[in-house]
Design a protein around this motif. Structure first.
Motif, PDB file in Angstrom:
ATOM      1  N   THR A  85       6.633  -4.173  14.918  1.00 26.73           N
ATOM      2  CA  THR A  85       6.435  -4.766  13.589  1.00 26.73           C
ATOM      3  C   THR A  85       5.380  -5.877  13.623  1.00 26.73           C
ATOM      4  N   ARG A  86       4.853  -6.133  12.460  1.00 30.18           N
ATOM      5  CA  ARG A  86       3.851  -7.186  12.244  1.00 30.18           C
ATOM      6  C   ARG A  86       4.537  -8.553  12.197  1.00 30.18           C
ATOM      7  N   ILE A  87       3.870  -9.554  12.747  1.00 22.50           N
ATOM      8  CA  ILE A  87       4.367 -10.927  12.549  1.00 22.50           C
ATOM      9  C   ILE A  87       4.078 -11.271  11.079  1.00 22.50           C
ATOM     10  N   GLN A  88       5.134 -11.643  10.333  1.00 24.26           N
ATOM     11  CA  GLN A  88       5.055 -11.762   8.867  1.00 24.26           C
ATOM     12  C   GLN A  88       4.451 -13.111   8.458  1.00 24.26           C
ATOM     13  N   LYS A  89       3.139 -13.190   8.574  1.00 22.71           N
ATOM     14  CA  LYS A  89       2.410 -14.442   8.345  1.00 22.71           C
ATOM     15  C   LYS A  89       2.826 -15.150   7.056  1.00 22.71           C
ATOM     16  N   THR A 119       0.856  -1.191   0.000  1.00 27.75           N
ATOM     17  CA  THR A 119       0.000   0.000   0.000  1.00 27.75           C
ATOM     18  C   THR A 119       0.890   1.238   0.000  1.00 27.75           C
ATOM     19  N   ARG A 120       1.682   1.402   1.067  1.00 31.41           N
ATOM     20  CA  ARG A 120       2.461   2.614   1.256  1.00 31.41           C
ATOM     21  C   ARG A 120       3.648   2.738   0.312  1.00 31.41           C
ATOM     22  N   THR A 121       4.424   1.661   0.197  1.00 36.82           N
ATOM     23  CA  THR A 121       5.673   1.794  -0.547  1.00 36.82           C
ATOM     24  C   THR A 121       5.385   2.135  -2.006  1.00 36.82           C
ATOM     25  N   ARG A 122       4.466   1.385  -2.609  1.00 32.08           N
ATOM     26  CA  ARG A 122       4.190   1.628  -4.015  1.00 32.08           C
ATOM     27  C   ARG A 122       3.535   2.993  -4.220  1.00 32.08           C
ATOM     28  N   GLN A 161      15.836  -7.301   2.893  1.00 31.72           N
ATOM     29  CA  GLN A 161      16.040  -5.866   3.122  1.00 31.72           C
ATOM     30  C   GLN A 161      14.898  -5.015   2.596  1.00 31.72           C
ATOM     31  N   HIS A 162      14.802  -3.830   3.130  1.00 32.88           N
ATOM     32  CA  HIS A 162      13.829  -2.829   2.669  1.00 32.88           C
ATOM     33  C   HIS A 162      14.486  -1.468   2.924  1.00 32.88           C
ATOM     34  N   PRO A 163      15.524  -1.154   2.116  1.00 32.69           N
ATOM     35  CA  PRO A 163      16.366   0.008   2.462  1.00 32.69           C
ATOM     36  C   PRO A 163      15.630   1.347   2.473  1.00 32.69           C
ATOM     37  N   THR A 164      14.640   1.542   1.612  1.00 30.56           N
ATOM     38  CA  THR A 164      13.986   2.866   1.621  1.00 30.56           C
ATOM     39  C   THR A 164      13.130   3.038   2.873  1.00 30.56           C
ATOM     40  N   GLN A 165      12.631   1.917   3.409  1.00 34.26           N
ATOM     41  CA  GLN A 165      11.901   1.997   4.680  1.00 34.26           C
ATOM     42  C   GLN A 165      12.858   2.411   5.796  1.00 34.26           C
ATOM     43  N   ALA A 166      14.068   1.846   5.782  1.00 35.03           N
ATOM     44  CA  ALA A 166      15.050   2.197   6.827  1.00 35.03           C
ATOM     45  C   ALA A 166      15.387   3.689   6.760  1.00 35.03           C
ATOM     46  N   HIS A 209       6.027   2.230  13.469  1.00 32.64           N
ATOM     47  CA  HIS A 209       5.618   0.943  12.883  1.00 32.64           C
ATOM     48  C   HIS A 209       5.693   1.137  11.368  1.00 32.64           C
ATOM     49  N   PRO A 210       6.295   0.193  10.628  1.00 30.60           N
ATOM     50  CA  PRO A 210       6.350   0.385   9.172  1.00 30.60           C
ATOM     51  C   PRO A 210       4.963   0.264   8.534  1.00 30.60           C
ATOM     52  N   LEU A 211       4.041  -0.346   9.255  1.00 35.27           N
ATOM     53  CA  LEU A 211       2.687  -0.626   8.762  1.00 35.27           C
ATOM     54  C   LEU A 211       2.760  -1.598   7.566  1.00 35.27           C
ATOM     55  N   PRO A 212       1.808  -2.425   7.308  1.00 39.21           N
ATOM     56  CA  PRO A 212       0.504  -2.497   7.980  1.00 39.21           C
ATOM     57  C   PRO A 212       0.589  -3.125   9.375  1.00 39.21           C
ATOM     58  N   ARG A 213      -0.307  -2.644  10.261  1.00 43.06           N
ATOM     59  CA  ARG A 213      -0.423  -3.308  11.564  1.00 43.06           C
ATOM     60  C   ARG A 213      -1.631  -4.225  11.508  1.00 43.06           C
ATOM     61  N   MET A 238      11.514  -2.029  -7.375  1.00 39.09           N
ATOM     62  CA  MET A 238      10.944  -3.376  -7.363  1.00 39.09           C
ATOM     63  C   MET A 238      10.850  -4.052  -6.012  1.00 39.09           C
ATOM     64  N   ARG A 239       9.779  -4.821  -5.882  1.00 42.68           N
ATOM     65  CA  ARG A 239       9.537  -5.633  -4.681  1.00 42.68           C
ATOM     66  C   ARG A 239       9.325  -7.059  -5.125  1.00 42.68           C
ATOM     67  N   HIS A 240       9.958  -7.971  -4.398  1.00 42.95           N
ATOM     68  CA  HIS A 240       9.914  -9.380  -4.801  1.00 42.95           C
ATOM     69  C   HIS A 240      10.063 -10.256  -3.558  1.00 42.95           C
ATOM     70  N   GLY A 256      11.172  -9.957   9.444  1.00 40.77           N
ATOM     71  CA  GLY A 256      10.859  -8.559   9.133  1.00 40.77           C
ATOM     72  C   GLY A 256      12.032  -7.843   8.455  1.00 40.77           C
ATOM     73  N   ARG A 257      11.890  -7.591   7.181  1.00 39.65           N
ATOM     74  CA  ARG A 257      12.999  -6.964   6.434  1.00 39.65           C
ATOM     75  C   ARG A 257      13.221  -5.526   6.857  1.00 39.65           C
ATOM     76  N   THR A 258      12.157  -4.866   7.368  1.00 42.99           N
ATOM     77  CA  THR A 258      12.358  -3.469   7.791  1.00 42.99           C
ATOM     78  C   THR A 258      13.306  -3.430   8.989  1.00 42.99           C
ATOM     79  N   VAL A 259      13.167  -4.410   9.867  1.00 43.79           N
ATOM     80  CA  VAL A 259      14.048  -4.503  11.036  1.00 43.79           C
ATOM     81  C   VAL A 259      15.490  -4.765  10.597  1.00 43.79           C
TER      82      VAL A 259
END
Ligand code: NCD
Length: 311
Positions: free
Chosen positions: A231-235, A54-57, A137-142, A269-273, A104-106, A170-173
Protein backbone atom coordinates in the motif's frame (compact mmCIF):
# COMPACT_ATOMS: atom_id res chain seq x y z
CA UNK A 1 -28.81 -6.07 0.90
CA UNK A 2 -29.74 -2.40 1.24
CA UNK A 3 -26.43 -0.59 1.81
CA UNK A 4 -22.76 -1.49 1.99
CA UNK A 5 -21.23 0.74 4.66
CA UNK A 6 -18.72 -1.53 6.37
CA UNK A 7 -17.20 -4.82 5.31
CA UNK A 8 -18.52 -6.27 8.57
CA UNK A 9 -22.05 -5.89 7.11
CA UNK A 10 -21.44 -9.01 5.03
CA UNK A 11 -21.30 -12.63 6.14
CA UNK A 12 -19.34 -15.34 4.40
CA UNK A 13 -22.33 -16.61 2.37
CA UNK A 14 -23.11 -13.12 1.06
CA UNK A 15 -19.47 -12.62 0.10
CA UNK A 16 -19.36 -15.93 -1.78
CA UNK A 17 -22.65 -14.98 -3.46
CA UNK A 18 -21.17 -11.69 -4.67
CA UNK A 19 -18.05 -13.39 -6.01
CA UNK A 20 -20.15 -16.01 -7.86
CA UNK A 21 -22.27 -13.25 -9.34
CA UNK A 22 -19.13 -11.32 -10.33
CA UNK A 23 -17.91 -14.44 -12.16
CA UNK A 24 -21.22 -14.65 -14.00
CA UNK A 25 -20.92 -11.01 -15.07
CA UNK A 26 -17.39 -11.67 -16.25
CA UNK A 27 -18.57 -14.65 -18.30
CA UNK A 28 -21.40 -12.62 -19.77
CA UNK A 29 -19.19 -9.73 -20.84
CA UNK A 30 -15.56 -10.72 -21.20
CA UNK A 31 -14.37 -10.66 -24.77
CA UNK A 32 -17.63 -9.13 -25.98
CA UNK A 33 -17.31 -6.07 -28.15
CA UNK A 34 -20.52 -4.51 -26.88
CA UNK A 35 -20.72 -4.50 -23.12
CA UNK A 36 -24.34 -3.82 -22.29
CA UNK A 37 -26.71 -5.84 -20.14
CA UNK A 38 -30.27 -4.71 -19.34
CA UNK A 39 -29.97 -5.47 -15.59
CA UNK A 40 -30.30 -1.92 -14.23
CA UNK A 41 -32.18 -0.17 -17.01
CA UNK A 42 -34.14 2.76 -15.62
CA UNK A 43 -32.07 2.96 -12.41
CA UNK A 44 -30.10 6.08 -11.52
CA UNK A 45 -26.83 5.90 -9.66
CA UNK A 46 -24.95 8.91 -8.29
CA UNK A 47 -21.29 8.91 -7.42
CA UNK A 48 -20.58 11.56 -4.81
CA UNK A 49 -16.86 11.99 -4.20
CA UNK A 50 -15.31 14.38 -1.70
CA UNK A 51 -11.84 12.89 -2.25
CA UNK A 52 -9.85 12.14 -5.37
CA UNK A 53 -10.31 8.86 -7.17
CA UNK A 54 -9.37 7.21 -10.44
CA UNK A 55 -10.29 3.53 -10.20
CA UNK A 56 -13.12 3.45 -7.70
CA UNK A 57 -15.20 6.16 -9.32
CA UNK A 58 -14.57 5.17 -12.91
CA UNK A 59 -15.09 1.47 -12.27
CA UNK A 60 -18.41 2.09 -10.51
CA UNK A 61 -19.45 4.34 -13.39
CA UNK A 62 -18.45 1.77 -15.98
CA UNK A 63 -20.03 -1.09 -14.02
CA UNK A 64 -23.31 0.84 -13.84
CA UNK A 65 -23.22 1.68 -17.54
CA UNK A 66 -22.49 -1.91 -18.53
CA UNK A 67 -25.74 -2.77 -16.76
CA UNK A 68 -27.61 0.07 -18.52
CA UNK A 69 -28.05 2.25 -15.42
CA UNK A 70 -27.82 6.02 -15.74
CA UNK A 71 -24.76 7.13 -13.81
CA UNK A 72 -24.24 10.73 -12.74
CA UNK A 73 -20.98 11.88 -11.19
CA UNK A 74 -20.73 14.62 -8.59
CA UNK A 75 -17.56 15.74 -6.91
CA UNK A 76 -16.99 18.17 -4.08
CA UNK A 77 -14.76 20.32 -6.24
CA UNK A 78 -17.41 21.05 -8.89
CA UNK A 79 -20.67 21.00 -6.89
CA UNK A 80 -22.32 23.42 -4.45
CA UNK A 81 -20.13 21.89 -1.75
CA UNK A 82 -17.71 24.58 -2.95
CA UNK A 83 -20.33 27.18 -1.97
CA UNK A 84 -20.51 25.75 1.52
CA UNK A 85 -23.42 23.33 1.19
CA UNK A 86 -23.50 20.69 3.92
CA UNK A 87 -23.11 16.96 3.32
CA UNK A 88 -26.64 16.44 4.62
CA UNK A 89 -28.24 18.94 2.20
CA UNK A 90 -26.23 17.51 -0.68
CA UNK A 91 -27.30 13.96 0.18
CA UNK A 92 -30.96 14.91 0.66
CA UNK A 93 -30.86 16.67 -2.72
CA UNK A 94 -29.76 13.46 -4.43
CA UNK A 95 -32.52 11.55 -2.64
CA UNK A 96 -35.07 14.18 -3.76
CA UNK A 97 -33.87 13.97 -7.35
CA UNK A 98 -34.62 10.25 -7.24
CA UNK A 99 -31.26 8.56 -6.85
CA UNK A 100 -31.59 4.78 -6.53
CA UNK A 101 -28.04 4.46 -5.22
CA UNK A 102 -25.40 6.86 -3.91
CA UNK A 103 -21.79 5.76 -4.03
CA UNK A 104 -19.85 8.00 -1.78
CA UNK A 105 -16.31 8.81 -0.75
CA UNK A 106 -15.53 11.25 2.02
CA UNK A 107 -12.53 12.12 4.21
CA UNK A 108 -14.46 11.57 7.47
CA UNK A 109 -14.84 8.14 9.07
CA UNK A 110 -18.50 7.24 9.31
CA UNK A 111 -19.67 9.66 6.57
CA UNK A 112 -21.35 6.95 4.48
CA UNK A 113 -23.25 5.69 7.52
CA UNK A 114 -24.50 9.22 8.24
CA UNK A 115 -25.66 9.66 4.66
CA UNK A 116 -27.47 6.31 4.75
CA UNK A 117 -29.29 7.39 7.93
CA UNK A 118 -30.31 10.68 6.30
CA UNK A 119 -31.41 9.47 2.87
CA UNK A 120 -32.97 6.16 3.84
CA UNK A 121 -34.55 6.49 7.29
CA UNK A 122 -36.16 3.19 8.22
CA UNK A 123 -34.56 1.63 5.15
CA UNK A 124 -36.73 3.57 2.66
CA UNK A 125 -34.70 5.58 0.16
CA UNK A 126 -31.60 5.19 -1.94
CA UNK A 127 -28.94 2.58 -1.24
CA UNK A 128 -25.61 3.92 -0.06
CA UNK A 129 -22.28 2.32 -0.86
CA UNK A 130 -19.18 3.38 1.03
CA UNK A 131 -16.41 4.00 -1.50
CA UNK A 132 -13.95 5.05 1.23
CA UNK A 133 -14.51 7.04 4.42
CA UNK A 134 -11.31 8.61 5.66
CA UNK A 135 -8.87 6.08 7.03
CA UNK A 136 -11.77 3.95 8.28
CA UNK A 137 -13.02 1.56 5.57
CA UNK A 138 -13.17 0.83 1.86
CA UNK A 139 -15.40 -2.26 1.72
CA UNK A 140 -15.74 -2.58 -2.07
CA UNK A 141 -11.94 -2.58 -2.38
CA UNK A 142 -11.79 -5.43 0.16
CA UNK A 143 -14.31 -7.40 -1.91
CA UNK A 144 -12.33 -6.97 -5.10
CA UNK A 145 -9.12 -7.84 -3.23
CA UNK A 146 -10.64 -11.06 -1.91
CA UNK A 147 -12.07 -11.86 -5.35
CA UNK A 148 -8.59 -11.37 -6.80
CA UNK A 149 -7.03 -13.75 -4.28
CA UNK A 150 -9.63 -16.37 -5.27
CA UNK A 151 -9.04 -15.80 -8.97
CA UNK A 152 -5.25 -15.87 -8.66
CA UNK A 153 -4.73 -18.62 -6.09
CA UNK A 154 -7.98 -20.60 -6.19
CA UNK A 155 -9.00 -19.92 -2.58
CA UNK A 156 -8.13 -18.11 0.60
CA UNK A 157 -8.09 -20.63 3.45
CA UNK A 158 -4.60 -21.63 4.51
CA UNK A 159 -2.84 -18.66 2.92
CA UNK A 160 -0.27 -16.39 4.48
CA UNK A 161 -1.18 -12.79 3.66
CA UNK A 162 1.37 -10.03 4.26
CA UNK A 163 0.27 -6.40 4.21
CA UNK A 164 2.96 -3.80 3.71
CA UNK A 165 3.04 -0.02 4.00
CA UNK A 166 0.66 2.38 5.69
CA UNK A 167 -1.33 0.11 7.95
CA UNK A 168 -2.37 2.98 10.19
CA UNK A 169 -4.16 5.21 7.70
CA UNK A 170 -4.76 2.77 4.84
CA UNK A 171 -8.49 2.06 4.78
CA UNK A 172 -8.05 -0.74 2.23
CA UNK A 173 -5.92 -2.61 4.76
CA UNK A 174 -8.51 -2.07 7.48
CA UNK A 175 -11.36 -3.47 5.40
CA UNK A 176 -9.36 -6.36 3.95
CA UNK A 177 -8.09 -7.35 7.39
CA UNK A 178 -11.63 -7.49 8.77
CA UNK A 179 -12.77 -9.48 5.76
CA UNK A 180 -9.92 -11.99 6.06
CA UNK A 181 -10.82 -12.63 9.71
CA UNK A 182 -13.73 -14.68 8.34
CA UNK A 183 -11.17 -17.07 6.82
CA UNK A 184 -8.48 -19.38 8.06
CA UNK A 185 -5.44 -17.26 7.13
CA UNK A 186 -2.19 -16.13 8.74
CA UNK A 187 -1.57 -12.39 8.71
CA UNK A 188 1.75 -10.53 8.62
CA UNK A 189 1.76 -6.76 9.05
CA UNK A 190 4.83 -4.88 7.83
CA UNK A 191 5.08 -1.14 8.46
CA UNK A 192 7.27 1.54 10.00
CA UNK A 193 6.65 1.73 13.73
CA UNK A 194 4.61 4.96 13.37
CA UNK A 195 2.27 3.37 10.80
CA UNK A 196 1.32 0.14 12.55
CA UNK A 197 -2.20 -1.24 12.41
CA UNK A 198 -4.53 0.70 14.78
CA UNK A 199 -4.62 -0.88 18.21
CA UNK A 200 -8.36 -1.59 18.23
CA UNK A 201 -8.11 -3.46 14.94
CA UNK A 202 -5.01 -5.34 16.11
CA UNK A 203 -6.90 -6.37 19.23
CA UNK A 204 -9.76 -7.65 17.07
CA UNK A 205 -7.25 -9.66 15.02
CA UNK A 206 -5.66 -11.12 18.15
CA UNK A 207 -9.05 -11.93 19.68
CA UNK A 208 -10.02 -13.83 16.53
CA UNK A 209 -7.27 -16.31 17.39
CA UNK A 210 -5.61 -16.30 13.96
CA UNK A 211 -1.86 -16.44 13.55
CA UNK A 212 -0.52 -12.87 13.32
CA UNK A 213 2.86 -11.16 13.50
CA UNK A 214 4.16 -7.62 13.00
CA UNK A 215 7.47 -6.49 11.57
CA UNK A 216 9.07 -3.42 10.03
CA UNK A 217 10.98 -5.31 7.36
CA UNK A 218 9.70 -6.90 4.13
CA UNK A 219 12.61 -9.36 4.34
CA UNK A 220 10.81 -11.02 7.25
CA UNK A 221 7.81 -11.97 5.10
CA UNK A 222 8.90 -12.11 1.47
CA UNK A 223 10.03 -15.75 1.53
CA UNK A 224 6.79 -17.36 2.64
CA UNK A 225 3.97 -14.94 1.85
CA UNK A 226 1.32 -16.21 -0.56
CA UNK A 227 -0.10 -12.72 -0.97
CA UNK A 228 1.97 -9.55 -0.67
CA UNK A 229 -0.49 -6.66 -0.37
CA UNK A 230 1.45 -3.42 -0.79
CA UNK A 231 0.00 0.00 0.00
CA UNK A 232 0.85 3.66 -0.48
CA UNK A 233 1.92 5.79 2.46
CA UNK A 234 -1.21 7.99 2.80
CA UNK A 235 0.42 11.42 2.62
CA UNK A 236 -2.87 13.31 2.86
CA UNK A 237 -3.65 11.81 6.28
CA UNK A 238 -0.48 13.05 7.98
CA UNK A 239 -0.85 16.12 10.15
CA UNK A 240 2.82 16.87 9.88
CA UNK A 241 4.96 16.94 6.71
CA UNK A 242 8.15 15.97 8.55
CA UNK A 243 6.52 12.79 9.87
CA UNK A 244 5.55 11.88 6.30
CA UNK A 245 9.04 12.59 4.96
CA UNK A 246 10.49 10.23 7.54
CA UNK A 247 8.55 7.22 6.25
CA UNK A 248 7.69 8.04 2.64
CA UNK A 249 10.43 5.87 1.15
CA UNK A 250 10.19 3.09 3.72
CA UNK A 251 9.55 0.31 1.18
CA UNK A 252 10.17 -0.48 -2.45
CA UNK A 253 9.38 -3.86 -3.96
CA UNK A 254 11.99 -4.62 -6.63
CA UNK A 255 12.72 -7.53 -8.96
CA UNK A 256 15.59 -8.49 -6.62
CA UNK A 257 13.14 -8.82 -3.74
CA UNK A 258 10.69 -10.73 -5.92
CA UNK A 259 13.39 -13.33 -6.57
CA UNK A 260 13.13 -14.29 -2.90
CA UNK A 261 9.36 -14.77 -3.09
CA UNK A 262 7.42 -17.97 -3.77
CA UNK A 263 6.84 -18.85 -7.38
CA UNK A 264 3.08 -18.90 -6.83
CA UNK A 265 2.86 -15.73 -4.74
CA UNK A 266 0.73 -12.78 -5.88
CA UNK A 267 1.63 -9.18 -5.39
CA UNK A 268 -1.34 -6.85 -5.06
CA UNK A 269 -1.81 -3.11 -4.56
CA UNK A 270 -5.06 -1.12 -4.38
CA UNK A 271 -3.31 1.62 -6.40
CA UNK A 272 -2.34 4.40 -6.85
CA UNK A 273 1.29 3.50 -6.27
CA UNK A 274 3.82 6.23 -5.78
CA UNK A 275 7.03 4.24 -5.69
CA UNK A 276 6.31 1.26 -3.39
CA UNK A 277 6.51 -1.18 -6.30
CA UNK A 278 9.19 -0.57 -8.90
CA UNK A 279 7.68 -0.48 -12.41
CA UNK A 280 10.06 -3.24 -13.52
CA UNK A 281 8.05 -5.62 -11.30
CA UNK A 282 5.02 -5.10 -13.59
CA UNK A 283 6.26 -7.67 -16.11
CA UNK A 284 6.43 -10.35 -13.40
CA UNK A 285 3.47 -12.74 -13.86
CA UNK A 286 2.88 -12.54 -10.09
CA UNK A 287 2.10 -8.80 -10.36
CA UNK A 288 -1.70 -8.85 -10.11
CA UNK A 289 -2.52 -5.17 -9.53
CA UNK A 290 -3.96 -4.42 -12.94
CA UNK A 291 -5.92 -7.67 -12.98
CA UNK A 292 -7.14 -6.57 -9.56
CA UNK A 293 -8.52 -3.38 -11.15
CA UNK A 294 -10.38 -5.44 -13.73
CA UNK A 295 -11.84 -7.71 -11.07
CA UNK A 296 -13.17 -4.56 -9.42
CA UNK A 297 -15.48 -3.99 -12.39
CA UNK A 298 -17.20 -7.33 -12.00
CA UNK A 299 -17.49 -7.28 -8.23
CA UNK A 300 -18.99 -3.77 -8.42
CA UNK A 301 -21.50 -4.96 -11.01
CA UNK A 302 -22.48 -7.78 -8.64
CA UNK A 303 -22.77 -5.37 -5.75
CA UNK A 304 -24.86 -2.82 -7.63
CA UNK A 305 -27.19 -5.59 -8.79
CA UNK A 306 -27.46 -6.86 -5.19
CA UNK A 307 -28.26 -3.52 -3.54
CA UNK A 308 -30.69 -2.58 -6.30
CA UNK A 309 -32.48 -5.91 -5.97
CA UNK A 310 -31.50 -7.30 -9.37
CA UNK A 311 -29.14 -10.11 -8.40
C1 NCD B 1 -7.17 3.50 -2.26
C2 NCD B 1 -8.06 4.43 -1.47
O1 NCD B 1 -8.63 5.37 -2.01
O2 NCD B 1 -8.20 4.16 -0.28
N1 NCD B 1 -7.37 3.58 -3.63
C3 NCD B 1 -8.39 2.87 -4.21
O3 NCD B 1 -9.55 3.10 -3.98
N2 NCD B 1 -8.05 1.87 -5.03
C4 NCD B 1 -5.77 3.46 -1.84
C5 NCD B 1 -4.98 4.73 -1.75
O4 NCD B 1 -5.47 5.82 -1.97
O5 NCD B 1 -3.79 4.61 -1.45
Amino acid sequence: MKHLLSISDLDRDEIIGLMDEADRFREALEGREIKKLPTLRGRTIYTLFYENSTRTRSSFETAGKWMSADVINLSASTSSVKKGESLKDTALTLASIGADAIIMRHPSSGAAQLVADWVAPGGVGPSVINAGDGSHQHPTQALLDLFTIYEELGGVDGLKVAMVGDLRYGRTVHSLTRLLLQYNVSLRFVSPDTLRLPLNLMNTVIDSGINVRESDNVQDVIGDADVLYVTRIQKERFGDAAAYDEVKDAYEITPALMRQAKEKMVIMHPLPRVGEIHTSVDADPRAAYFRQVQNGMFIRMALLAAVLGKA
